[in-house]
Design a protein around this motif. Structure first.
Motif, PDB file in Angstrom:
ATOM      1  N   GLY A 112      -1.602  -9.263 -10.753  1.00 31.33           N
ATOM      2  CA  GLY A 112      -1.858  -8.441  -9.579  1.00 31.33           C
ATOM      3  C   GLY A 112      -3.286  -8.559  -9.092  1.00 31.33           C
ATOM      4  N   GLY A 113      -3.450  -8.695  -7.787  1.00 32.96           N
ATOM      5  CA  GLY A 113      -4.776  -8.811  -7.206  1.00 32.96           C
ATOM      6  C   GLY A 113      -5.410 -10.176  -7.381  1.00 32.96           C
ATOM      7  N   LYS A 114      -4.663 -11.124  -7.906  1.00 32.40           N
ATOM      8  CA  LYS A 114      -5.200 -12.466  -8.159  1.00 32.40           C
ATOM      9  C   LYS A 114      -4.401 -13.522  -7.382  1.00 32.40           C
ATOM     10  CE  LYS A 114      -6.710 -11.257 -12.848  1.00 32.40           C
ATOM     11  NZ  LYS A 114      -6.585 -11.577 -14.291  1.00 32.40           N
ATOM     12  N   THR A 115      -5.012 -14.695  -7.243  1.00 30.86           N
ATOM     13  CA  THR A 115      -4.371 -15.813  -6.565  1.00 30.86           C
ATOM     14  C   THR A 115      -4.122 -16.938  -7.551  1.00 30.86           C
ATOM     15  OG1 THR A 115      -5.473 -15.292  -4.468  1.00 30.86           O
ATOM     16  CG2 THR A 115      -4.577 -17.517  -4.714  1.00 30.86           C
ATOM     17  N   LYS A 119       0.832  -1.206   0.000  1.00 29.27           N
ATOM     18  CA  LYS A 119       0.000   0.000   0.000  1.00 29.27           C
ATOM     19  C   LYS A 119       0.868   1.257   0.000  1.00 29.27           C
ATOM     20  CE  LYS A 119      -3.962  -2.078   2.357  1.00 29.27           C
ATOM     21  NZ  LYS A 119      -4.655  -2.239   3.658  1.00 29.27           N
ATOM     22  N   GLN A 120       1.989   1.195   0.702  1.00 27.27           N
ATOM     23  CA  GLN A 120       2.877   2.352   0.788  1.00 27.27           C
ATOM     24  C   GLN A 120       3.647   2.603  -0.502  1.00 27.27           C
ATOM     25  OE1 GLN A 120       5.401   1.530   4.158  1.00 27.27           O
ATOM     26  NE2 GLN A 120       3.790   1.927   5.672  1.00 27.27           N
ATOM     27  N   ILE A 121       3.957   1.506  -1.241  1.00 29.78           N
ATOM     28  CA  ILE A 121       4.759   1.622  -2.468  1.00 29.78           C
ATOM     29  C   ILE A 121       4.003   0.958  -3.619  1.00 29.78           C
ATOM     30  CG2 ILE A 121       7.082   1.366  -3.446  1.00 29.78           C
ATOM     31  CD1 ILE A 121       8.090   0.741  -0.653  1.00 29.78           C
ATOM     32  N   PRO A 122       2.947   1.574  -4.120  1.00 32.32           N
ATOM     33  CA  PRO A 122       2.120   0.958  -5.164  1.00 32.32           C
ATOM     34  C   PRO A 122       2.833   0.774  -6.504  1.00 32.32           C
ATOM     35  CG  PRO A 122       1.481   3.251  -4.802  1.00 32.32           C
ATOM     36  CD  PRO A 122       2.437   2.892  -3.709  1.00 32.32           C
ATOM     37  N   SER A 123       3.961   1.433  -6.701  1.00 34.96           N
ATOM     38  CA  SER A 123       4.689   1.304  -7.970  1.00 34.96           C
ATOM     39  C   SER A 123       5.496   0.014  -8.046  1.00 34.96           C
ATOM     40  CB  SER A 123       5.631   2.494  -8.159  1.00 34.96           C
ATOM     41  OG  SER A 123       6.569   2.571  -7.085  1.00 34.96           O
ATOM     42  N   THR A 124       5.688  -0.668  -6.920  1.00 35.18           N
ATOM     43  CA  THR A 124       6.433  -1.936  -6.899  1.00 35.18           C
ATOM     44  C   THR A 124       5.461  -3.099  -6.903  1.00 35.18           C
ATOM     45  OG1 THR A 124       8.289  -0.975  -5.679  1.00 35.18           O
ATOM     46  CG2 THR A 124       8.061  -3.359  -5.580  1.00 35.18           C
ATOM     47  N   LYS A 125       5.808  -4.149  -7.631  1.00 39.61           N
ATOM     48  CA  LYS A 125       4.998  -5.360  -7.652  1.00 39.61           C
ATOM     49  C   LYS A 125       5.506  -6.316  -6.559  1.00 39.61           C
ATOM     50  CE  LYS A 125       3.994  -5.131 -12.617  1.00 39.61           C
ATOM     51  NZ  LYS A 125       4.639  -3.810 -12.834  1.00 39.61           N
ATOM     52  N   PHE A 126       4.576  -6.899  -5.827  1.00 41.39           N
ATOM     53  CA  PHE A 126       4.918  -7.829  -4.758  1.00 41.39           C
ATOM     54  C   PHE A 126       4.242  -9.179  -5.001  1.00 41.39           C
ATOM     55  CE2 PHE A 126       5.402  -3.635  -2.904  1.00 41.39           C
ATOM     56  CZ  PHE A 126       6.545  -3.743  -2.118  1.00 41.39           C
ATOM     57  N   ALA A 127       4.768 -10.201  -4.348  1.00 43.28           N
ATOM     58  CA  ALA A 127       4.133 -11.522  -4.369  1.00 43.28           C
ATOM     59  C   ALA A 127       4.237 -12.112  -2.975  1.00 43.28           C
ATOM     60  CB  ALA A 127       4.809 -12.446  -5.383  1.00 43.28           C
ATOM     61  N   VAL A 132      -2.998 -14.899   1.000  1.00 43.36           N
ATOM     62  CA  VAL A 132      -3.642 -14.026   0.011  1.00 43.36           C
ATOM     63  C   VAL A 132      -3.649 -12.594   0.531  1.00 43.36           C
ATOM     64  CG1 VAL A 132      -5.786 -13.495  -1.202  1.00 43.36           C
ATOM     65  CG2 VAL A 132      -5.106 -15.887  -0.852  1.00 43.36           C
ATOM     66  N   VAL A 133      -3.151 -11.681  -0.289  1.00 43.65           N
ATOM     67  CA  VAL A 133      -3.189 -10.248   0.000  1.00 43.65           C
ATOM     68  C   VAL A 133      -3.959  -9.571  -1.128  1.00 43.65           C
ATOM     69  CG1 VAL A 133      -1.833  -8.136   0.222  1.00 43.65           C
ATOM     70  CG2 VAL A 133      -1.039 -10.240   1.318  1.00 43.65           C
ATOM     71  N   ASN A 134      -5.045  -8.924  -0.795  1.00 48.17           N
ATOM     72  CA  ASN A 134      -5.930  -8.338  -1.807  1.00 48.17           C
ATOM     73  C   ASN A 134      -5.543  -6.901  -2.131  1.00 48.17           C
ATOM     74  OD1 ASN A 134      -7.743 -10.614  -2.145  1.00 48.17           O
ATOM     75  ND2 ASN A 134      -8.458 -10.184  -0.066  1.00 48.17           N
ATOM     76  N   GLU A 135      -4.427  -6.763  -2.819  1.00 45.64           N
ATOM     77  CA  GLU A 135      -3.982  -5.459  -3.319  1.00 45.64           C
ATOM     78  C   GLU A 135      -3.670  -5.596  -4.806  1.00 45.64           C
ATOM     79  OE1 GLU A 135      -3.935  -2.555  -1.800  1.00 45.64           O
ATOM     80  OE2 GLU A 135      -4.670  -3.440   0.074  1.00 45.64           O
ATOM     81  N   PRO A 136      -3.922  -4.549  -5.592  1.00 43.83           N
ATOM     82  CA  PRO A 136      -3.712  -4.656  -7.051  1.00 43.83           C
ATOM     83  C   PRO A 136      -2.256  -4.881  -7.461  1.00 43.83           C
ATOM     84  CG  PRO A 136      -4.182  -2.389  -6.399  1.00 43.83           C
ATOM     85  CD  PRO A 136      -4.476  -3.243  -5.215  1.00 43.83           C
TER      86      PRO A 136
END
Length: 366
Positions: free
Chosen positions: A307-310, A123-131, A136-140
């Motif tokens: 992103g945002g998917k499982t 949430k703090q760094i939306p420009s980085t992609k995370f996994a 499950v983390v529901n963020e885009p």
């Protein structure tokens, strides 16, 4: 003079047009080509407390990341592929934040214990992609990775049920969680499917890093007559192997066995007993975190980040499985045939392996 100025003006206009054209190509929404992306793509991971040498979960993830890097001619370090090791859960957020600010395009959090911190930093760094692996983390900008551990551990249970002579089998869990419950439920179902007479003694260590606790639990199990013990407990499971090796070395005629987890842990079972080398590990319930890491990294590099998917990896997706059967096991041939038969049923969907204790309570092998 006028001609020279006119020519200069034309040159400036053409140069500006070229720059604008280049900027337009850089800033459009089209995913970069694989070739272009390889040059700039970088990926890092934050380990759970077990570290990359836990001979289990984290090690498998790091192996997958290394293979991905080598396959794409990437260098270890900033701008390529790298990891940060967590000494405690207090390190999770700091390590995730560090890799993101170092410019890694994709950052993995290895293990469900990191999910809250992945959610926070994403949430703090939306420009980085995370996994996140195992939750499950529901963020885009977060891709979630789950496994059907119950399917791989079912096959391990089949192996245990066909190997045991005492009909008493042990299961050592790390920390109570949905992930380890899947291991437990699948394993017990596999034991019941292959040997209805067998019972399973279930104990939890409340840790993924306490090898001494794992050894103490294994000692009690073997002493009570369990002759096959499976540990789904990360580095805690290393204590199981030590206890089994020590007992075999002291009493070579004692038929005791262990089953590994996550990676092929057969190397942990080698022991000299009665003047000859043998191995006390029957097989390992494989959780192919390495395959999942490579798969998601490749998709992300190619502009297909989910992103945002499982994404869930099971037996059919080569996300779980069973390591080769120990040739020292007298039941090897029977196990291999049974594993092949049960695997076909699982992959076809005709057998649904229980993933919870509630589902296990009504499970009937078909």
């Amino acid at each position: 003079m006028k001609k020279r100025n006119f020519g200069l003006a034309i040159s400036l206009v053409l140069a500006a047009g070229t720059l604008l054209g280049a900027c337009g190509k850089t800033n459009n929404n089209t995913a970069p080509t694989n070739k272009d992306n390889k040059k700039s793509f970088s990926v890092g991971m934050v380990t759970d407390v077990g570290g990359i040498d836990d001979k289990s979960f984290n090690q498998s993830a790091w192996q997958g990341l290394q293979e991905f890097g080598k396959d794409n001619n990437m260098q270890k370090g900033k701008g390529g592929y790298d990891y940060l090791q967590s000494q405690s859960d207090a390190d999770y957020a700091t390590n995730l934040n560090t890799l993101a600010h170092q410019g890694f395009n994709l950052v993995y959090g290895i293990g469900f214990m990191m999910s809250k911190d992945v959610d926070k930093i994403a949430k703090q760094i939306p420009s980085t992609k995370f996994a996140i692996v195992d939750d499950v983390v529901n963020e885009p900008n977060v891709a979630s990775i789950l496994f059907k551990e119950n399917e791989g551990s079912f096959l391990a249970g089949v192996a245990a049920g066909l190997t045991t002579k005492s009909n008493k089998i042990g299961f050592i869990g790390g920390m109570e969680s949905a992930v380890i419950e899947r291991f437990e439920s699948g394993f017990v179902a596999g034991v019941k499917a292959s040997n209805p007479k067998a019972t399973v003694d279930i104990q939890y260590a409340a840790s993924f890093t306490d090898a001494a606790k794992g050894q103490a639990i294994a000692s009690r199990m073997y002493s009570s007559g369990d002759d096959v013990v499976f540990a789904a407990a990360g580095a805690t499971g290393n204590g199981l192997f030590k206890e089994a090796r020590d007992r075999k070395a002291k009493n070579p005629s004692q038929a005791i066995w262990a089953i590994g987890v996550d990676s092929d842990q057969s190397a942990e079972g080698v022991v000299t007993a009665g003047g000859k080398q043998t191995n006390i590990v029957i097989t390992s319930s494989m959780k192919r975190v390495d395959n999942a890491v490579k798969d998601l990294s490749t998709k992300t590099m190619n502009g297909q980040f989910p992103g945002g998917k499982t994404t869930t990896y099971g037996l059919a997706e080569d996300g779980v499985g069973l390591a080769p059967i120990n040739p020292d096991d007298p039941a090897k041939a029977a196990i291999e045939k049974a594993v092949s038969d049960w695997s076909a049923k699982i992959k076809s969907g005709s057998l649904k392996v229980p993933s919870t204790r509630k589902e296990l309570a009504t499970f009937k092998a078909q």
